[in-house]
Write a protein that holds these residues in place. Structure first.
Motif, PDB file in Angstrom:
ATOM      1  N   ASN A 150       0.843  -1.234  -0.174  1.00  0.00           N
ATOM      2  CA  ASN A 150      -0.063  -0.084  -0.031  1.00  0.00           C
ATOM      3  C   ASN A 150       1.018   1.278  -0.047  1.00  0.00           C
ATOM      4  O   ASN A 150       0.629   2.141  -0.719  1.00  0.00           O
ATOM      5  N   LYS A 151       1.903   1.094   0.858  1.00  0.00           N
ATOM      6  CA  LYS A 151       2.718   2.536   0.888  1.00  0.00           C
ATOM      7  C   LYS A 151       3.647   2.519  -0.595  1.00  0.00           C
ATOM      8  O   LYS A 151       3.798   3.830  -0.803  1.00  0.00           O
ATOM      9  N   LYS A 152       3.895   1.515  -1.166  1.00  0.00           N
ATOM     10  CA  LYS A 152       4.412   1.687  -2.561  1.00  0.00           C
ATOM     11  C   LYS A 152       3.466   2.261  -3.530  1.00  0.00           C
ATOM     12  O   LYS A 152       3.786   2.895  -4.326  1.00  0.00           O
ATOM     13  N   LEU A 153       2.118   1.838  -3.207  1.00  0.00           N
ATOM     14  CA  LEU A 153       1.254   2.195  -4.130  1.00  0.00           C
ATOM     15  C   LEU A 153       0.959   3.742  -4.142  1.00  0.00           C
ATOM     16  O   LEU A 153       0.814   4.425  -4.913  1.00  0.00           O
ATOM     17  N   PHE A 154       1.002   4.287  -2.811  1.00  0.00           N
ATOM     18  CA  PHE A 154       1.198   5.715  -2.577  1.00  0.00           C
ATOM     19  C   PHE A 154       2.000   6.481  -3.024  1.00  0.00           C
ATOM     20  O   PHE A 154       1.608   7.473  -3.867  1.00  0.00           O
ATOM     21  N   ALA A 155       2.985   5.999  -3.001  1.00  0.00           N
ATOM     22  CA  ALA A 155       4.506   6.522  -3.449  1.00  0.00           C
ATOM     23  C   ALA A 155       4.297   6.697  -5.158  1.00  0.00           C
ATOM     24  O   ALA A 155       4.580   7.589  -5.601  1.00  0.00           O
TER      25      ALA A 155
END
Length: 241
Positions: free
Chosen positions: A224-229
């Protein structure tokens, strides 16, 4: 920015895509296909189109899903392509985006349900928005098909079970066969829709299908964090017009 979601089923939720849009203060609208909500007449006023997944295909005959009109969705995506707004297609949405670009979706070599690593291609490792995923990244999967390719399409990531996991069709248009948006709520909805016993049976005979217990045990926060980035990079931190 005004972000418009196309949602095909109640159990195919936008997860981290929606959370990102909310956290960044974007305006949000949606077409709920399962409620027979009509698509907008125009893409005017939409800055970012996100087309989510579903059990359908881009060539559905509509008998099994009478509320789903793939030709109308493809035509709408083509309007978005012509307007050069941001577009991300996820799973079925990735396949629809590929067809809108003139590709032909295909069956994946393997059915994938679970969390398995993506491997970035050489093109992925230098892509401005995807390179932050690193050489490999564990992501969610729930599919049996994959997007088609065009002459200008660039494959950015693959997995052991599927050679087309992330595809760039243009600088603003990306197809994700993988589900970086998954969280435990999304997983529970998908398990309920597919059926626990059915998943267990598939797990016994298919190489890339995990059990409901395995699916619930994963930590989805990193993807999820990678998607946000990725989404921040793609939109360059833009908020409202």
């Amino acid at each position: 920015m005004n972000i418009h979601f196309i949602l095909h089923e109640t159990f195919e939720v936008p997860g981290a895509y929606l959370k990102w849009a909310q956290d960044r203060g974007h305006q949000i609208s949606s077409t709920k296909v399962y409620e027979e909500t009509p698509l907008p007449d125009t893409v005017d006023g939409i800055d970012f189109l996100i087309v989510m997944g579903g059990p359908q295909s881009p060539e559905e005959d509509r008998q099994a899903f009478p509320y789903y009109d793939p030709k109308a969705e493809i035509a709408f995506i083509q309007k978005a392509i012509a307007a050069d707004i941001y577009i991300v297609g996820v799973c079925l949405g990735a396949q629809l985006l590929s067809v809108a670009y003139g590709g032909k979706y295909e069956h994946s070599p393997e059915r994938e349900i679970g969390v398995y690593p993506l491997s970035l291609t050489e093109a992925g490792l230098v892509d401005e928005h995807v390179k932050g995923f690193g050489e490999t990244l564990n992501t969610g999967h729930w599919h049996g098909d994959m997007p088609g390719l065009t002459d200008k399409a660039v494959v950015l990531a693959t997995s052991q079970g599927c050679p087309r996991q992330i595809i760039r069709f243009s600088p603003k248009h990306y197809a994700f066969q993988a589900h970086l948006e998954f969280d435990l709520e999304a997983i529970d909805l998908l398990i309920a829709a597919d059926g626990e016993e059915h998943l267990l049976e598939q797990h016994k005979v298919l190489s890339f299908v995990q059990t409901p217990e395995q699916l619930r045990a994963h930590d989805y926060s990193q993807m999820n964090k990678k998607l946000f980035a990725f989404l921040d990079s793609l939109t360059q931190g833009k908020t409202f017009k």
